[in-house]
Design an enzyme around this catalytic site. Structure first.
Site, short mmCIF file in Angstrom:
data_model
loop_
_atom_site.label_atom_id
_atom_site.label_comp_id
_atom_site.label_asym_id
_atom_site.label_seq_id
_atom_site.Cartn_x
_atom_site.Cartn_y
_atom_site.Cartn_z
CD GLU A 1 28.43 80.84 4.86
OE1 GLU A 1 27.37 80.36 4.44
OE2 GLU A 1 28.63 81.15 6.04
CG ASP B 1 35.58 73.45 -3.17
OD1 ASP B 1 36.42 72.79 -3.83
OD2 ASP B 1 34.45 73.03 -2.90
CD GLU C 1 23.23 85.66 6.71
OE1 GLU C 1 24.33 85.37 7.24
OE2 GLU C 1 22.82 85.09 5.68
NE ARG D 1 23.62 83.76 3.82
CZ ARG D 1 24.72 83.07 4.00
NH1 ARG D 1 25.13 82.25 3.04
NH2 ARG D 1 25.42 83.16 5.11
CG HIS E 1 33.28 81.92 18.29
ND1 HIS E 1 32.12 82.64 18.16
CD2 HIS E 1 33.41 81.67 19.62
CE1 HIS E 1 31.57 82.83 19.34
NE2 HIS E 1 32.32 82.24 20.25
CB CYS F 1 36.14 85.01 13.03
SG CYS F 1 34.62 85.66 12.30
#
Length: 780
Positions: free
Chosen positions: A477, A537, A466, A436, A746, A748
């Site tokens: 994400e 975005d 993660e 990240r 969830h 996904c």
């Protein structure tokens, strides 16, 4: 009876009708009889996707077929006689327009008189072409046919409600279209006029021959067979034919009558042109839309018929619509109408008469079997609805691209298994393992090691440290986070306008190799997002989507990139010569390169070229070219190369810039009412459950910012898909009874797991806590 004999049989019926001694018309009918050879009467050939039928040039008398074949002098004499007859006809038609056209038809009382009159008008394309000449001298240049008079005549015939008259009109229309198709008029302008008159018939799309074959495709074949100059004229008449008053004023009795007789009135009502015209000529927009609606109606009717036929053999499942392919509808006949509409669309693209959305066909988008059409379209000689992208909405195009991607992903998956059998284990997915705090560096390094074929695989993202397994949510994400980094000021690749907030390439005298690689990565990321159906975005101006698709940018595009510069350049057009001289401006552009002021000549010798009133247009165009092309040539080339590496051969290339922007960024409309109507409930919840009603009550009170955070929490994206939130497959499932646990999701599968909280206050507090802390993944 064979098909080849049918045109001759039709010609015989026309000749018999001409020879009938009807009072008032016999002499003129005899004079106007225009003969042709039986040998040239053939059924119109079927068109392939890009075929154009070249019309024949000559007319020959039936009574002298054999002699004409033997004697060229006789043939020339007949042609000369026909030309002289045509001149006499045009003279009488011009002098007696009131008798021949609308007012005389409307004054006839008996069906026999109306039928006789129609029999004369439809006896020959030349007669039909000159039966409704334009009488308004100010509009003669706009259109040679008085379309309003034609519509009045058809309206009068329809209001008579005589089955006999309507049946005769149908038969006459079928026969004259057969004449025009099999033995085209040597005067192509006459064919154009005749086509305009026939298209104004409100039932033209419904006429079928005795064997059930629609006649409208044959009329489309005539249009496609016109020489380019006449086709262009016909397109122009579509825009100007009805006139500003006739097209836009629906308050007049005549227009009301004509509209009431038009079965495509409902089609026009759905076309978004009333409040969304693209130029300052609403009359042209309304007239153009009126003609577009005729072709749209035929396509819609054939789609509905095909769907009904398909439903009789295999009914669709509940909640779905019947799907059909172009092949099932009748590809050749529907293709002719679509090709004509393609001509109209091309004219609109060049002249911006109506919004491009006017060409979207609701029936095609509703019933098109995309899963069957996409493979057909990918075949070398395949013909499908995908061949006519102007008919397809952005939602349908995005689905085509998704199916294309799925097909390629499956192909790469199969190839990976086969390669593993012979050359060792290979990963069937495009796997990215990233940190990240180092997203851009890790992604750039790993993508640089991938082969082109690896980029076609399904993307799987894993954040180091993660536990989340990527079934779609993790990659969403990932894209949101990495584009946020790439477009941040710390990388210096893009600069954002303070007023419009759109990003554009930062002008640089020399771009380092690292910078160019990061720009190429940005193009790859956007291509991967499109390929994997992820909405981003990002805030890129319309100009960048135009350049990606090869569409020229304009001055107006500068408004979004640099509003202050656009305003300044526009002001130059209003300055006097003395004011321009006072500016002492030369053809040199100035820009900031990471704090250093740099200059660039806009034209050769620009530093010595003074800005004047005579060359300010050149100055503005040169400055716009500098902003969009010269200043970012290398940067955009790398950006496009990265994007095309993923999407260069996909259906993206058939999209419009506005549609590509929707595909990349999604829709801006946060219509949570539509989301509420389409939400699915699971695990014991229903729309009437108290906690569900409380949930939507709370969400309705959210600000737009909180609504976007809720979307991001539940789906890993705060963007709205093409078609709006009603297209989002959103599920709310029960996650136990009342407890202090936070809502989870969830991402996904776009599933929100919601405990059955006892009170509204507790639900609000738990929900807000969850959506404010929604970054990261774990195992539930």
């Amino acid at each position: 009876m064979s098909k080849s004999a049918e045109p001759s049989r039709k010609r015989q019926r026309v000749e018999r009708r001409r020879r009938q001694p009807t009072e008032g018309y016999t002499s003129r009918q005899t004079m106007m009889t225009r003969s042709r050879t039986r040998s040239t009467m053939q059924q119109p050939s079927s068109h392939t996707q890009n075929a154009v039928v070249e019309p024949e040039d000559s007319y020959v008398s039936e009574d002298s077929v054999s002699s004409n074949e033997m004697n060229g002098e006789t043939l020339e004499a007949n042609k000369a006689s026909c030309a002289n007859s045509k001149k006499r006809v045009e003279g009488e038609l011009s002098q007696d327009n009131a008798e021949l056209a609308t007012r005389h038809i409307c004054s006839l009382k008996s069906d026999q008189d109306v039928i006789a009159k129609l029999g004369y008008i439809f006896s020959d394309p030349c007669v039909l072409a000159h039966s409704f000449p334009q009488t308004d001298q100010e509009r003669v240049g706009d259109c040679p046919v008085d379309i309003l008079d034609v519509r009045k005549a058809y309206s009068h015939i329809s209001q008579r409600a005589s089955k006999k008259v309507l049946a005769e009109l149908r038969q006459l229309s079928i026969e004259i279209i057969a004449m025009m198709s099999a033995d085209p008029c040597s005067e192509h302008d006459d064919l154009v006029n005749a086509v305009l008159i026939l298209l104004a018939d409100p039932r033209i799309t419904e006429y079928v021959q005795d064997d059930g074959v629609p006649v409208f495709p044959e009329l489309c074949s005539v249009i496609l067979g016109l020489p380019p100059a006449q086709r262009t004229a016909l397109m122009r008449y579509f825009a100007t034919g009805c006139g500003a008053t006739a097209a836009a004023d629906t308050s007049t009795e005549a227009t009301d009558e004509a509209a009431g007789a038009q079965p495509w009135a409902g089609v026009h009502a759905k076309l978004p042109v009333a409040d969304e015209v693209m130029n300052s000529k609403p009359g042209e927009s309304a007239s153009f839309t009126w003609f577009v609606g005729i072709f749209q109606l035929y396509i819609s009717q054939e789609m509905e018929k095909a769907a009904q036929r398909a439903a009789q053999t295999s009914a669709p499942s509940e909640g779905t619509t019947q799907k059909v392919s172009l092949h099932a509808v009748g590809g050749s006949s529907l293709g002719l109408a679509a090709q004509c509409l393609a001509l109209v669309n091309g004219h609109n693209n060049s002249n911006a008469i109506v919004p491009y959305s006017v060409f979207y066909n609701a029936a095609v988008n509703e019933h098109m079997d995309i899963k069957e059409e996409v493979p057909r379209f990918r075949m070398p000689d395949g013909v499908s609805f995908c061949s006519y992208p102007f008919l397809l909405s952005p939602t349908t195009k995005s689905e085509i691209i998704r199916i294309e991607s799925v097909i390629l992903m499956r192909t790469e998956l199969q190839d990976s298994f086969f390669r593993a059998m012979f050359s060792g284990v290979t990963c069937p997915y495009l796997v990215l393992e990233v940190r990240r705090d180092s997203l851009v560096r890790d992604t750039l390094y790993q993508l640089d090691l991938k082969l082109n074929q690896d980029l076609r695989k399904q993307l799987k993202v894993r954040f180091v440290g993660e536990e989340g397994v990527d079934e779609g949510g993790v990659q969403k994400e990932f894209f949101q986070l990495i584009v946020r980094d790439v477009f941040s000021p710390k990388y210096g690749i893009f600069r954002a306008s303070e007023s419009s907030h759109f990003h554009w390439f930062r002008p640089q005298a020399e771009s380092s190799q690292d910078t160019l690689e990061e720009i190429r990565l940005t193009g790859q990321l956007i291509g991967l997002a499109v390929y994997n159906a992820v909405i981003l975005d990002i805030h890129l101006p319309p100009a960048i989507y135009k350049k990606l698709l090869g569409v020229a940018v304009t001055r107006d595009d500068l408004r979004k990139v640099d509003p202050a510069l656009y305003h300044g350049l526009t002001q130059l057009l209003h300055l006097s010569p003395d004011e321009l001289a006072f500016l002492e401006r030369t053809f040199v552009a100035e820009y900031d390169d990471l704090g250093e002021l740099c200059t660039k000549e806009l034209i050769p010798g620009g530093a010595q070229t003074q800005l004047t009133a005579d060359n300010r247009e050149l100055f503005i165009d040169s400055y716009v070219d500098f902003v969009f092309n010269t200043s970012c040539e290398r940067q955009f080339a790398e950006f496009k190369s990265g994007f095309d590496q993923i999407c260069g051969t996909s259906y993206v290339r058939f999209m419009r810039p506005q549609e590509l922007e929707l595909l990349v960024c999604g829709c801006s409309d946060l219509d949570f009412a539509a989301l509420e109507r389409s939400t699915i409930y699971d695990g014991g919840y229903a729309k009437s459950t108290e906690v569900i009603q409380n949930f939507w009550h709370i969400v309705r009170e959210f600000s737009d910012d909180l609504k976007r955070k809720l979307l991001f929490f539940a789906t890993s994206s705060d963007r709205v898909p093409i078609g709006g939130l009603s297209k989002l497959h959103f599920v709310i499932a029960k996650n136990g009874g009342d407890s202090d646990r936070l809502p989870t999701s969830h991402t996904c599968f776009n599933v929100l797991l919601l405990p059955e909280y006892a009170t509204v206050e507790k639900l609000r507090e738990r929900l807000l806590t969850a959506i404010h802390n929604s970054e990261g993944f774990g195992m539930i």
